[in-house]
Each structure stands twice: as structure tokens, then as C-alpha cells.
Design an enzyme around this catalytic site. Structure first.
Site, short mmCIF file in Angstrom:
data_model
loop_
_atom_site.label_atom_id
_atom_site.label_comp_id
_atom_site.label_asym_id
_atom_site.label_seq_id
_atom_site.Cartn_x
_atom_site.Cartn_y
_atom_site.Cartn_z
N HIS A 64 108.64 18.78 68.27
CA HIS A 64 108.41 18.60 66.89
C HIS A 64 106.97 18.44 66.88
O HIS A 64 106.42 17.41 67.36
CB HIS A 64 109.05 17.21 66.25
CG HIS A 64 110.63 17.10 66.35
ND1 HIS A 64 111.22 17.52 65.17
CD2 HIS A 64 111.30 16.66 67.25
CE1 HIS A 64 112.60 17.08 65.32
NE2 HIS A 64 112.68 17.04 66.58
N PHE A 65 106.26 19.33 66.27
CA PHE A 65 104.89 19.42 66.38
C PHE A 65 104.21 19.19 64.82
O PHE A 65 103.18 18.84 64.65
CB PHE A 65 104.04 20.80 66.89
CG PHE A 65 104.19 21.01 68.37
CD1 PHE A 65 104.65 19.81 69.19
CD2 PHE A 65 104.21 22.08 69.13
CE1 PHE A 65 104.75 20.05 70.55
CE2 PHE A 65 103.91 22.21 70.49
CZ PHE A 65 104.30 21.02 71.12
N ARG A 66 105.19 18.78 63.91
CA ARG A 66 104.69 18.04 62.65
C ARG A 66 103.77 18.98 61.77
O ARG A 66 103.24 18.24 60.74
CB ARG A 66 104.09 16.94 62.85
CG ARG A 66 104.60 15.92 63.86
CD ARG A 66 106.19 15.67 63.37
NE ARG A 66 106.71 14.39 64.20
CZ ARG A 66 107.98 14.10 64.18
NH1 ARG A 66 108.67 14.94 63.55
NH2 ARG A 66 108.49 13.20 64.79
N ASN A 96 111.72 20.22 60.56
CA ASN A 96 111.60 19.06 59.78
C ASN A 96 110.01 18.75 59.43
O ASN A 96 109.72 17.58 59.64
CB ASN A 96 112.37 17.97 60.34
CG ASN A 96 112.03 17.30 61.58
OD1 ASN A 96 111.61 18.22 62.43
ND2 ASN A 96 112.52 16.20 61.96
N HIS A 181 121.90 19.15 65.36
CA HIS A 181 121.82 17.76 65.74
C HIS A 181 123.18 17.10 65.19
O HIS A 181 123.11 17.13 64.05
CB HIS A 181 120.70 17.02 64.86
CG HIS A 181 120.45 15.57 65.03
ND1 HIS A 181 119.07 15.09 65.61
CD2 HIS A 181 121.19 14.58 65.14
CE1 HIS A 181 119.09 13.61 65.50
NE2 HIS A 181 120.62 13.35 65.25
N HIS A 234 120.41 17.46 72.60
CA HIS A 234 120.25 16.16 73.09
C HIS A 234 121.61 15.33 73.03
O HIS A 234 121.79 14.32 72.55
CB HIS A 234 119.26 15.24 72.12
CG HIS A 234 119.00 15.65 70.73
ND1 HIS A 234 120.15 15.62 69.95
CD2 HIS A 234 118.19 15.63 69.76
CE1 HIS A 234 120.03 15.96 68.71
NE2 HIS A 234 118.70 15.67 68.73
N ASP A 305 112.78 17.13 72.95
CA ASP A 305 112.74 16.37 71.88
C ASP A 305 111.39 15.65 71.46
O ASP A 305 111.56 14.52 71.00
CB ASP A 305 114.15 15.72 71.77
CG ASP A 305 114.27 15.16 70.18
OD1 ASP A 305 113.74 15.91 69.27
OD2 ASP A 305 115.25 14.48 70.05
N HIS A 309 105.42 10.01 66.64
CA HIS A 309 105.20 8.95 65.48
C HIS A 309 103.82 8.26 65.98
O HIS A 309 103.71 7.98 66.92
CB HIS A 309 106.27 8.24 65.14
CG HIS A 309 107.41 8.81 64.64
ND1 HIS A 309 107.51 9.64 63.50
CD2 HIS A 309 108.52 9.04 65.42
CE1 HIS A 309 108.73 10.05 63.39
NE2 HIS A 309 109.28 9.98 64.42
O1 DOR Z 1 114.51 10.52 67.08
C1 DOR Z 1 114.40 11.69 66.60
N1 DOR Z 1 112.98 12.12 65.99
N2 DOR Z 1 115.39 12.55 66.40
C2 DOR Z 1 115.39 13.46 65.83
O2 DOR Z 1 116.54 14.26 65.71
C3 DOR Z 1 114.22 13.91 65.08
C4 DOR Z 1 113.12 13.59 65.63
C5 DOR Z 1 111.93 13.42 64.74
O3 DOR Z 1 111.59 14.36 63.94
O4 DOR Z 1 111.01 12.43 64.49
#
Ligand code: DOR
Length: 442
Positions: A64-66, A96, A181, A234, A305, A309
């Protein structure tokens, strides 16, 4: 007269599908042009790799590179910097973001942002939703599309398809392998009261193994009915591994370094919310079962994964704390340490991080060190001892759950299509990442 190359990687132990052995690698125009003893050959650049191991470039099929929208946590540049610093040559990034990647326009926007800013090659999953079902065949085939990703249980972001009729319609529309997922939303909702405020060790109590198994069973049932390939991301429990071992015809399996390395309750006592992840890290019985499935060949690929954050977001008291941890930069060193500890062979690691992704997703030109293929190389020092530290972490959020962990085995070089982009802990080349190509895609 010897041949001439752009680059020769000299004297390393090459680890590949045919085993391991000392070979030189000759590279021309970004592709592998020769393998063997290239003593008399000329090259513009010679990489002396004696004493080192060269693996086919590591492909991390879940990060996830946001970007766009959540750049305070990470962006495509910082995420890819973390990737190449950790020896990763290509990533599949998750939808996402804000906006969600669910259309041709949002995918094209990511590809445009990635060019000239990402250090590794890239592909982006497109979120499957109830609204874009009819577009799925086209979305799977766009430039830079890694295929379809669906959240069957809610996690970070607003992508959720939790009912079987919609899931079935999505699955029926896919022709590439789609990624899921799998946690059962109804069970997650019903058990929310089991979260203990301030106590992250209640995370796997809330999101228990039954929630994961229920969703995985439903998903695989639908895949079998529709005769479609699905990829279960996962996998976190012993029960799912036993079930998936009996359903390999249509389902492929991802394991993560954190489910193989961290264990409850210890990780929650030591790391608190910094160990909070969906699906959760569980107890030793589950960790052992994931290792057994890896040894038995049930696990097809490893994905990090990588889910950054900020510290502030992680420091909220549980359950307001965000779920996710960094991982793209530590995948290789953590797994090399497991290799040195005798838990898997280097050849099996290559199978999980290079051949496996190539085979599952039909990647063009990558996944092995072979003449004619992309010169993507992960160069590692199996003897080097290092301590992983937050200071080394390139992710914008600046932390790793492995801060202070001592490992043996370290990525020392990252080569993407013949260009050295990381060498000995420094970025060594420009951000020249390109979209990954797929047999069934673009
Ligand atoms: O812990 C998680 N964080 N699981 C996920 O499936 C999404 C991910 C996130 O995008 O923060």
C-alpha cells in the site's frame, strides 16, 4: 574477441530455478544477454559480486503506497525508495487510496504519477466494487493493471464487497487471477464488542481465525463454481491453510513475513498497536501452520502487505489505532535471516518471491534469471549481520516493527532492468520504474 555488454555482474552465486552456482551475468539493453563464464567479455560497467548471491528480482505482490490522497503516510516515491533499499525490484500496489483505484481514470492517474518517480517497476490492483462489475474485463487489461482486488471484510479504506451474489458476479467477470482480503464482515461486526479498549492483544480475539476461515471458504466455493482463479492474500490461520491445501485447483495462497515472524501474545506485549494488522498476527499454533504450509508447497508467494500509518495514527488507543505496518523494505532481510536459521532454503525463497509471482500472475519477462528476460536482480550478502533500525526505514512513516532486530543476510544491491538503483544502502540510480507487463493484460 569476447562479447560486449552494458553490464556484467561478476562472480556471484546465482540462485535460480535450476539451483545455485557461480556464474557471470551479461546484460544488454536491460535484458539478460548471457549467463556463464564471461571472462573475456567487455562491459561498460562491471559489478564485482564475488562472495554475494544474486536472486531474480524480488517481486512484492502486496503493498500500500497511499498515493493519491494519503501522502502523509507514504507516496509512490517514498514507498518505492523503501522497496529498492530492501532489494525489491517490482511491486503490486493496492487500490485503497483516495480516491479509490476503481476506474480507468484512477488507474491511469496512478501510472502517470509513478513514471519518473518510482524506483522499482510497478503494477496497480483495481478495486472490484458493485458499481464497476461490467468494466472488469476492460480494467484487467489496462496498462499497469495488476488485476482485480476485493476486500471481503472491511479494513483500511472504503472498499468492501461482503455479499455472495456481488462477489460471484465479480468473480465471474474476471479472467485474470483476482486477489482477495478474506475476513467475514458479518462475523467481524458481530464480535466488535470483544475489542478491549487500550489492549491490542484483543485484535485477534475480535478478528478471529473463524472470521478468516468463513470468508476464505465462501470465496473458494464461488471460485470453484465459476471456475475462476482466486488469490487469497495474507493467510493467517492454521484452519485456512488446511482448507486451502485441499483446494489448490483454483486458489493460490499468499503468506506474509509478519505472520511468519511475529507471534501473539508476545508481539502485542512488546509492540502494542504497532503489531496491529488485518488479518491479525495470531498465536504460535498458527505461525507453525503457516511455516508448515510454506514447507509443503501450499504457499505460492510472499507479499509484505506494506501498510504504513504514521506514529500518531498508530499511537491512538486501541481500537482507534490504525491497522497496518511497514514491510516492503524488511521482507528480504527478515526472510534471509529465516534462510540462515534453516527455516527455508534460498531456492524456496526465490520460488516465493520471483517464480511464484510470475507463475500466478503471468508476468512477462520477469521471475527468473534467464537469457532474454529482464535484468532484475536482488543482490544479497548472506553472511552480513545487521541490526534493522527505524533510521534505515525509507517509508514516510519512519518505523518498522523490527526496529532493533538483529538479522543475518542483507540486500546489498538492487538492479532493475539492468540499472543499478541501490548499492550498499544508497540510492544509486534514477527513478526509472515502468509498468510490469502481463501475458493476459496490457
Ligand atoms: O492491516 C491492514 N492494513 N490490512 C489491510 O488489509 C489494509 C491495510 C491498510 O491499507 O492499512
Amino acid at each position: 574477441m569476447g562479447a560486449s555488454f552494458d553490464v556484467i555482474v561478476k562472480g556471484a552465486t546465482v540462485v535460480n530455478q535450476d539451483g545455485s552456482g557461480v556464474r557471470d551475468i551479461g546484460i544488454r539493453n536491460g535484458r539478460i544477454a548471457a549467463l556463464g563464464s564471461l571472462g573475456g567479455a567487455k562491459a561498460a560497467e562491471v559489478i564485482d559480486a564475488k562472495g554475494l548471491h544474486v536472486l531474480p528480482g524480488v517481486i512484492d505482490t502486496q503493498v500500500h503506497f497511499r498515493e493519491p490522497g494519503l501522502e502523509h503516510k507514504e507516496d509512490l516515491e517514498t514507498g518505492s525508495r523503501a522497496a529498492v533499499m530492501g532489494g525489491v525490484t517490482a511491486v503490486f500496489e493496492m487500490p485503497n487510496t483516495k480516491p479509490l483505484t476503481t476506474s480507468q481514470a484512477t488507474l491511469a492517474d496512478k501510472v502517470r504519477r509513478a513514471r519518473g518517480r518510482m524506483f522499482c517497476d510497478f503494477a496497480f490492483y483495481v478495486g472490484g466494487t458493485r458499481e464497476n462489475i461490467e468494466d472488469i474485463p476492460a480494467l484487467e487489461r489496462l496498462e499497469g493493471s495488476a488485476g482485480i482486488k476485493v476486500f471481503i471484510g472491511s479494513s483500511t479504506g472504503d472498499l468492501l464487497v461482503d455479499d455472495d451474489p456481488s462477489l460471484e458476479r465479480i468473480i465471474a467477470k474476471t479472467s485474470r487471477r483476482a486477489a482477495f482480503h478474506a475476513e467475514d464482515e458479518t462475523r467481524l461486526k458481530a464480535r466488535m464488542g470483544l475489542r478491549r479498549p487500550g489492549d491490542a492483544s484483543s485484535h485477534p480475539v475480535w478478528r478471529d481465525e473463524e472470521a478468516a476461515l468463513l470468508a476464505t471458504r465462501r470465496l473458494v466455493g464461488l471460485a470453484e463454481r465459476k471456475r475462476r482463479r482466486v488469490h487469497v492474500l495474507h493467510v493467517s490461520s492454521a484452519e485456512e491453510m488446511a482448507f486451502l491445501a485441499a483446494h489448490k485447483d483454483w486458489a493460490s495462497v499468499e503468506a506474509t513475513p509478519h505472520h511468519l515472524t511475529l507471534v501473539a501474545p508476545e508481539c502485542y506485549e512488546r509492540l502494542g498497536t504497532y503489531a496491529q494488522m488485518n488479518p491479525p498476527v495470531r498465536g504460535e499454533r498458527h505461525r507453525q501452520a503457516i511455516w508448515a504450509a510454506l514447507a509443503d508447497g501450499v504457499v505460492d508467494v510472499l507479499g509484505s502487505d506494506h501498510a504504513p500509518h504514521t506514529r500518531e495514527e498508530k499511537d491512538h488507543p486501541y481500537p482507534e489505532s490504525h491497522s497496518g505496518m511497514t514491510g516492503v523494505q524488511t521482507l528480504v532481510p527478515i526472510m534471509l535471516d529465516h534462510v540462515n536459521a534453516g527455516r527455508l532454503t534460498l531456492e524456496r525463497l526465490v520460488d516465493l518471491t520471483s517464480h511464484g509471482p510470475q507463475r500466478l500472475f503471468g508476468i512477462r519477462g520477469k521471475g527468473r534469471i534467464a537469457v532474454g528476460g529482464d535484468a532484475d536482480l536482488t543482490i544479497v550478502d548472506m553472511k552480513r549481520r545487521e541490526t534493522i533500525s527505524n533510521r534505515w526505514i525509507q517509508s514516510r512513516c519512519g518505523w518498522t516493527p523490527y526496529d532493533g532486530v538483529k538479522v543475518q543476510g542483507w540486500p546489498v544491491g538492487t538492479v532493475v532492468r539492468g540499472r543499478r538503483v541501490m548499492w550498499d544502502g544508497e540510492i544509486a540510480g534514477a527513478a526509472g520504474g515502468a509498468p510490469v507487463g502481463f501475458h493476459e493484460g496490457w
